[in-house]
Design a protein around this motif. Structure first.
Motif, PDB file in Angstrom:
ATOM      1  N   ASP A 257      30.230 -14.491  43.140  1.00 46.65           N
ATOM      2  CA  ASP A 257      30.091 -15.462  42.050  1.00 46.65           C
ATOM      3  C   ASP A 257      31.433 -15.959  41.524  1.00 46.65           C
ATOM      4  O   ASP A 257      31.530 -17.096  41.066  1.00 46.65           O
ATOM      5  CB  ASP A 257      29.288 -14.865  40.894  1.00 46.65           C
ATOM      6  CG  ASP A 257      27.789 -14.925  41.129  1.00 46.65           C
ATOM      7  OD1 ASP A 257      27.352 -15.637  42.064  1.00 46.65           O
ATOM      8  OD2 ASP A 257      27.061 -14.262  40.379  1.00 46.65           O
ATOM      9  N   GLU A 258      32.468 -15.137  41.593  1.00 47.98           N
ATOM     10  CA  GLU A 258      33.759 -15.576  41.059  1.00 47.98           C
ATOM     11  C   GLU A 258      34.387 -16.705  41.867  1.00 47.98           C
ATOM     12  O   GLU A 258      35.361 -17.312  41.430  1.00 47.98           O
ATOM     13  CB  GLU A 258      34.733 -14.398  40.904  1.00 47.98           C
ATOM     14  CG  GLU A 258      35.041 -13.643  42.158  1.00 47.98           C
ATOM     15  CD  GLU A 258      34.155 -12.412  42.365  1.00 47.98           C
ATOM     16  OE1 GLU A 258      34.541 -11.583  43.199  1.00 47.98           O
ATOM     17  OE2 GLU A 258      33.094 -12.282  41.730  1.00 47.98           O
ATOM     18  N   GLU A 259      33.814 -17.035  43.013  1.00 48.05           N
ATOM     19  CA  GLU A 259      34.322 -18.143  43.831  1.00 48.05           C
ATOM     20  C   GLU A 259      33.665 -19.485  43.522  1.00 48.05           C
ATOM     21  O   GLU A 259      34.084 -20.511  44.059  1.00 48.05           O
ATOM     22  CB  GLU A 259      34.103 -17.850  45.322  1.00 48.05           C
ATOM     23  CG  GLU A 259      34.906 -16.714  45.868  1.00 48.05           C
ATOM     24  CD  GLU A 259      34.673 -16.500  47.350  1.00 48.05           C
ATOM     25  OE1 GLU A 259      35.201 -15.513  47.867  1.00 48.05           O
ATOM     26  OE2 GLU A 259      33.973 -17.299  47.999  1.00 48.05           O
ATOM     27  N   VAL A 260      32.617 -19.478  42.711  1.00 42.63           N
ATOM     28  CA  VAL A 260      31.836 -20.701  42.509  1.00 42.63           C
ATOM     29  C   VAL A 260      31.632 -20.991  41.027  1.00 42.63           C
ATOM     30  O   VAL A 260      31.768 -20.116  40.179  1.00 42.63           O
ATOM     31  CB  VAL A 260      30.458 -20.611  43.203  1.00 42.63           C
ATOM     32  CG1 VAL A 260      30.611 -20.449  44.704  1.00 42.63           C
ATOM     33  CG2 VAL A 260      29.611 -19.488  42.634  1.00 42.63           C
ATOM     34  N   ALA A 261      31.257 -22.214  40.727  1.00 42.84           N
ATOM     35  CA  ALA A 261      30.896 -22.598  39.364  1.00 42.84           C
ATOM     36  C   ALA A 261      29.570 -21.934  38.992  1.00 42.84           C
ATOM     37  O   ALA A 261      28.782 -21.552  39.862  1.00 42.84           O
ATOM     38  CB  ALA A 261      30.774 -24.113  39.274  1.00 42.84           C
ATOM     39  N   ALA A 262      29.321 -21.824  37.714  1.00 45.62           N
ATOM     40  CA  ALA A 262      28.116 -21.148  37.222  1.00 45.62           C
ATOM     41  C   ALA A 262      26.833 -21.753  37.790  1.00 45.62           C
ATOM     42  O   ALA A 262      25.873 -21.035  38.058  1.00 45.62           O
ATOM     43  CB  ALA A 262      28.087 -21.176  35.704  1.00 45.62           C
ATOM     44  N   ASP A 263      26.820 -23.067  38.000  1.00 42.73           N
ATOM     45  CA  ASP A 263      25.590 -23.698  38.505  1.00 42.73           C
ATOM     46  C   ASP A 263      25.367 -23.455  39.989  1.00 42.73           C
ATOM     47  O   ASP A 263      24.336 -23.843  40.536  1.00 42.73           O
ATOM     48  CB  ASP A 263      25.571 -25.187  38.187  1.00 42.73           C
ATOM     49  CG  ASP A 263      26.696 -25.959  38.849  1.00 42.73           C
ATOM     50  OD1 ASP A 263      27.646 -25.344  39.374  1.00 42.73           O
ATOM     51  OD2 ASP A 263      26.629 -27.197  38.822  1.00 42.73           O
ATOM     52  N   ALA A 264      26.299 -22.786  40.666  1.00 35.48           N
ATOM     53  CA  ALA A 264      26.149 -22.450  42.085  1.00 35.48           C
ATOM     54  C   ALA A 264      26.221 -20.935  42.307  1.00 35.48           C
ATOM     55  O   ALA A 264      26.346 -20.482  43.437  1.00 35.48           O
ATOM     56  CB  ALA A 264      27.219 -23.141  42.910  1.00 35.48           C
ATOM     57  N   CYS A 265      26.106 -20.154  41.224  1.00 30.29           N
ATOM     58  CA  CYS A 265      26.179 -18.699  41.339  1.00 30.29           C
ATOM     59  C   CYS A 265      24.919 -18.164  42.035  1.00 30.29           C
ATOM     60  O   CYS A 265      23.937 -18.882  42.225  1.00 30.29           O
ATOM     61  CB  CYS A 265      26.357 -18.062  39.969  1.00 30.29           C
ATOM     62  SG  CYS A 265      24.892 -18.149  38.932  1.00 30.29           S
ATOM     63  N   ALA A 266      24.963 -16.915  42.390  1.00 28.03           N
ATOM     64  CA  ALA A 266      23.852 -16.311  43.133  1.00 28.03           C
ATOM     65  C   ALA A 266      22.529 -16.409  42.376  1.00 28.03           C
ATOM     66  O   ALA A 266      21.489 -16.689  42.980  1.00 28.03           O
ATOM     67  CB  ALA A 266      24.178 -14.865  43.475  1.00 28.03           C
TER      68      ALA A 266
END
Length: 140
Positions: free
Chosen positions: A36-45
């Protein structure tokens, strides 16, 4: 997207809006290998899981950091691949980590030469991984 075998494809992370198209294309499950730390909140797991489940897809999140891939990650990937209906669409940033963890999870289940050939066909020739696959296979 790279098919590593008839039940598993690896790819870069899709847009959340494309998960329904994956289901229409015949995929039955998604594995998120991207932390998740690699993506924006709207693309998190969690967001991807909600969209996948809304599309009727199974889902598992097994974050794989660049190094090292731990035995716990390999075990989680192995369990998810066994539990989820296939074919499975796995993603990370570029498909590389999903391909590597697939290969490590296949150790002892498929011949090492077949695993290495699948990686090479996908554009990930990694001769240094062969010894690790063999070591894992011996331990199973």
């Amino acid at each position: 997207m790279m098919w590593l075998d008839k039940e598993f494809a690896a790819a870069p992370q899709p847009g959340i809006e494309t998960l329904a198209a994956l289901a229409q294309a015949g995929f039955r499950s998604v594995i998120c290998n991207r932390p998740d730390e690699e993506v924006a909140a709207d693309a998190c797991a969690a967001a991807m899981e909600a969209a996948a489940r809304a599309a009727g897809l199974g889902f598992a999140a097994i974050p794989v950091r660049h190094a090292p891939i731990t035995p716990a990650m390999i075990a989680a990937q192995t369990e998810a691949m066994a539990a989820l209906p296939g074919p499975v669409f796995a993603y990370c940033r570029a498909g590389f980590r999903s391909s590597v963890i697939w290969a490590l999870a296949q150790a002892g289940r498929k011949p090492t030469a077949d695993i290495m050939a699948a990686l090479e066909r996908a554009g990930f020739a990694m001769p240094g991984l062969e010894a690790q696959i063999e070591e894992l296979a011996t331990g199973r």
